[in-house]
Each structure stands twice: as structure tokens, then as C-alpha cells.
Enzyme design. Structure first.
Site, PDB file in Angstrom:
ATOM      1  N   ASP A   1       0.977  -1.015   0.115  1.00 18.57           N
ATOM      2  CA  ASP A   1      -0.022   0.049  -0.006  1.00 18.57           C
ATOM      3  C   ASP A   1       0.888   1.198  -0.072  1.00 18.57           C
ATOM      4  OD1 ASP A   1      -2.034   1.827   1.383  1.00 18.57           O
ATOM      5  OD2 ASP A   1      -0.706   1.413   3.017  1.00 18.57           O
TER       6      ASP A   1
ATOM      7  N   ASP B   1      -0.610  -1.099   6.144  1.00 20.36           N
ATOM      8  CA  ASP B   1      -0.932  -0.794   7.487  1.00 20.36           C
ATOM      9  C   ASP B   1      -2.094  -0.399   7.891  1.00 20.36           C
ATOM     10  OD1 ASP B   1      -0.974   1.448   5.653  1.00 20.36           O
ATOM     11  OD2 ASP B   1      -0.990   2.778   7.393  1.00 20.36           O
TER      12      ASP B   1
ATOM     13  N   ASP C   1      -6.348  -2.342   4.330  1.00 17.19           N
ATOM     14  CA  ASP C   1      -5.372  -3.497   3.669  1.00 17.19           C
ATOM     15  C   ASP C   1      -5.751  -4.820   4.243  1.00 17.19           C
ATOM     16  OD1 ASP C   1      -3.904  -1.398   2.247  1.00 17.19           O
ATOM     17  OD2 ASP C   1      -3.093  -0.971   4.129  1.00 17.19           O
TER      18      ASP C   1
HETATM   19  P1  ADP Z   1      -5.589   4.598   0.920  1.00 11.42           P
HETATM   20  O1  ADP Z   1      -5.484   4.569   2.245  1.00 11.42           O
HETATM   21  O2  ADP Z   1      -4.867   3.518   0.015  1.00 11.42           O
HETATM   22  O3  ADP Z   1      -5.385   5.924   0.470  1.00 11.42           O
HETATM   23  P2  ADP Z   1      -8.667   5.077   1.039  1.00 11.42           P
HETATM   24  O4  ADP Z   1      -9.565   4.094   0.478  1.00 11.42           O
HETATM   25  O5  ADP Z   1      -8.591   4.872   2.612  1.00 11.42           O
HETATM   26  O6  ADP Z   1      -7.173   4.353   0.542  1.00 11.42           O
HETATM   27  O7  ADP Z   1      -8.881   6.316   0.450  1.00 11.42           O
HETATM   28  C1  ADP Z   1      -8.900   6.638  -0.991  1.00 11.42           C
HETATM   29  C2  ADP Z   1      -9.304   8.146  -1.140  1.00 11.42           C
HETATM   30  O8  ADP Z   1     -10.611   8.480  -0.707  1.00 11.42           O
HETATM   31  C3  ADP Z   1      -8.270   9.054  -0.578  1.00 11.42           C
HETATM   32  O9  ADP Z   1      -7.311   9.094  -1.135  1.00 11.42           O
HETATM   33  C4  ADP Z   1      -9.127  10.218  -0.538  1.00 11.42           C
HETATM   34  O10 ADP Z   1      -9.166  10.714  -1.822  1.00 11.42           O
HETATM   35  C5  ADP Z   1     -10.548   9.710  -0.351  1.00 11.42           C
HETATM   36  N1  ADP Z   1     -10.979   9.610   1.275  1.00 11.42           N
HETATM   37  C6  ADP Z   1     -11.106   8.742   1.904  1.00 11.42           C
HETATM   38  N2  ADP Z   1     -11.374   9.260   3.103  1.00 11.42           N
HETATM   39  C7  ADP Z   1     -11.524  10.662   3.022  1.00 11.42           C
HETATM   40  C8  ADP Z   1     -11.709  11.474   4.061  1.00 11.42           C
HETATM   41  N3  ADP Z   1     -12.185  11.214   5.334  1.00 11.42           N
HETATM   42  N4  ADP Z   1     -11.706  12.768   3.599  1.00 11.42           N
HETATM   43  C9  ADP Z   1     -11.395  13.188   2.649  1.00 11.42           C
HETATM   44  N5  ADP Z   1     -11.189  12.197   1.497  1.00 11.42           N
HETATM   45  C10 ADP Z   1     -11.206  10.935   1.734  1.00 11.42           C
HETATM   46 MG    MG Z   2      -2.295   2.841   3.889  1.00 13.89          MG
END
Ligand code: ADP
Ligand code: MG
Length: 291
Positions: free
Chosen positions: A38, A236, A240
Site C-alpha cells: 500500500d 498498514d 489493507d
Molecule cells: P488509501 O489509504 O489506500 O489511500 P482509502 O480508501 O482510505 O485508500 O482512501 C482513498 C481516497 O478516498 C483518498 O485518497 C481520498 O481521496 C478519499 N478519502 C477517503 N477518506 C477520506 C476523508 N475522510 N476525507 C477526504 N477524503 C477521503
Molecule cells: Mg495505508
């Protein structure tokens, strides 16, 4: 594997900051030909900070207050960055009601009688918000490896935010060592493709999958195994955990969430990928000893 050599290996592993759940994990890690990982929190420190703000017909303090109000209830690292920035600038953060987190997209809620949405382009599309005015600056930030997010108030674009996260110092040398050892390196991230490519371009990464949901991450790992690869997955986050469980061997980052660590059979105590190269060398020595 003799119990003695395993004890020695796991003891040395612990000294090197690598914790094996069981004897099988020591041997499996040695036979790995593919490492999937990741981005956020694994390659990077996972502590993004607010690097830039572009407002659309609003004041900076105003957009930070609205964004932080909703993000205060989110557990995402990007959310923490917005809240920290608002607090750091001494901005009073209003209360939110009707908070909702949309996985892989962002958050929504009501603040002072206004509808507020904070998240990526997909969230804006879902909410039928025209984010075109912010797209150009967002692409500029992403090309530098930052994550871009939008804020909408009552259905109108109010701001774009750039959130920058730095690579862990150990990431580049660790990936270079693994790549030289012939390990196929694959990055998976929920983040935008432009950000993912910019980060990957500075590293010896063979393949990148962006915009990946937790289920996407798990199916990509499963797919690689079906292709006959021996796959280790390092991650992490809570998001994941499904992919960690699907790999030949799951590697949790010691700096990460408990769920990621529980889903893994190897834990890198210091949270750096250099531990994988060390652990493979250790496994190789142990397996040789056994045979
Ligand atoms: P990763 O940890 O691999 O980046 P996530 O699925 O947690 O994947 O998040 C993917 C995307 O979703 C982020 O890069 C962001 O653009 C958006 N996102 C997720 N949660 C939030 C949040 N609380 N506020 C703003 N954007 C968010
Ligand atoms: Mg991560």
C-alpha cells in the site's frame, strides 16, 4: 525446520525489528517473488500535512472550519491533516450533525445548517457537485505526488486542498534492494492515479493500481497468486486487511492499525520495508541451515 534453528531465526528477526507469527512464516517469506504494498502509511510516513489551499468565493478560515468540522469525526489520515491545520491556525471548529463516511471517497455532514462534503472527485460526482474549477490545480498538486481533495458547501465547490505526505527514508533503499534481488514490486492505493504515478516514478516499482478499494486490493493479490506468483503483501491500514489475508504472507507495519497487524503473519516493528530485505536474508540462512 528444527525447533532450534527456528528459535534462533525468530530471535534474530526480533533483533532486526521483524516479528514472525510462526515457523511457517519464516520459510514462506524466503520463497516470495512478488511484493505488493500500500502507499499511504507503508511507503510514506502516513502523516499528511496541509500543503496548499485554493478557495472559490470563500475565506480560507471559513473553508478550513467547515472541512475540519466534518473531518473531525473521520479516522482517515487525510482528515487528521485538515483538523490539525484548522487547529494550528486557531480556527474554531463548529459541530457537525448527520456525519457520514463514504469509503474510498470522503465524508459528508451538516454544519451550521449547511450541507458539507469533503473528499475526492468521485465524491463530488456522487453528490452532483461541479468541481471543474478545482480540477486544474488538483492535477498540478497530484503531479507532484500530493493528494488533492475538494470541499463543497450546499452543493457548490468551496475549496481544493493539497495534502502532502513524505516517503519514509527507508522506502527507497529497501525497494531498490528487493528489486535488485529480482522481486516484482506492485503498489496498490486507494488514492488517485496521478498521485500514485508521481510517487511510484521516484521508486523502482513495476506496476501501480490506483483508486483501489479494500476489495480491489484483495482481488489483485488473489489474481497475482492465480498467475503462479508467490506474493507477500505489506500494508498498514484497516483497508489493507482483506488483501493481507489473501497473500501467501501478510506483512503488517508496526506503525499501522491493530487490524492490519492481526491480519498479518509477519510484523515490521519499526514500520519500514527494510525489515523485509533483512527478514528474507534471515529466512534464507535459516532454511539453508535446516536442509
Ligand atoms: P488509501 O489509504 O489506500 O489511500 P482509502 O480508501 O482510505 O485508500 O482512501 C482513498 C481516497 O478516498 C483518498 O485518497 C481520498 O481521496 C478519499 N478519502 C477517503 N477518506 C477520506 C476523508 N475522510 N476525507 C477526504 N477524503 C477521503
Ligand atoms: Mg495505508
Amino acid at each position: 525446520a528444527t525447533p532450534m534453528s527456528i528459535m534462533v531465526a525468530s530471535g534474530r528477526g526480533a533483533q532486526a525489528g521483524v516479528l514472525f507469527r510462526d515457523a511457517a512464516a519464516i520459510e514462506t517469506l524466503q520463497g516470495i517473488d512478488t511484493l505488493v504494498f500500500d502507499k499511504t502509511g507503508t511507503l510514506t510516513e502516513g502523516k499528511p500535512t496541509l500543503a496548499d489551499v485554493r478557495t472559490f468565493g470563500r475565506q480560507r478560515a471559513e473553508v478550513l472550519a467547515y472541512a475540519a468540522a466534518v473531518e473531525r469525526l473521520s479516522e482517515h489520515p487525510l482528515a487528521a491533516a485538515l483538523v490539525a491545520a484548522a487547529e494550528g491556525e486557531g480556527i474554531a471548529i463548529p459541530r457537525v450533525s448527520g456525519f457520514q463516511a463514504i469509503v474510498g471517497r470522503g465524508v459528508t455532514g451538516r454544519v451550521d445548517g449547511h450541507d458539507v462534503a469533503v473528499g475526492n472527485g468521485r465524491l463530488m460526482d456522487d453528490e452532483r457537485i461541479d468541481a471543474a474549477a478545482g480540477r486544474e490545480v488538483a492535477e498540478k498538486w497530484r503531479a507532484k505526488g500530493a493528494s488533492a481533495m475538494y470541499l463543497a458547501i450546499d452543493g457548490r465547490l468551496a475549496a481544493a486542498f493539497s495534502l502532502a505526505d513524505t516517503l519514509k527514508p527507508s522506502t527507497k533503499p529497501a525497494l531498490e534492494a528487493l528489486h535488485e534481488a529480482g522481486v516484482h514490486l506492485v503498489m496498490l492505493t486507494g488514492d488517485n492515479a496521478a498521485t500514485a504515478k508521481a510517487v511510484a516514478s521516484t521508486l523502482p516499482i513495476d506496476d501501480v493500481h490506483a483508486g483501489a478499494s479494500p476489495q480491489d486490493k484483495a482481488s489483485i493479490v488473489a489474481q497475482l497468486r492465480e498467475e503462479g506468483r508467490k506474493v507477500a503483501m505489506a500494508g498498514d491500514g484497516v483497508n489493507d486487511a482483506p488483501a493481507l489475508a489473501k497473500a501467501d504472507i501478510g506483512i503488517g507495519m508496526g506503525n499501522g492499525s491493530d487490524i492490519a497487524i492481526e491480519s498479518a503473519s509477519v510484523t515490521l516493528l519499526k514500520g519500514d520495508l527494510a525489515g523485509i530485505a533483512r527478514a528474507r536474508a534471515l529466512s534464507a540462512a535459516t532454511v539453508k541451515n535446516i536442509r
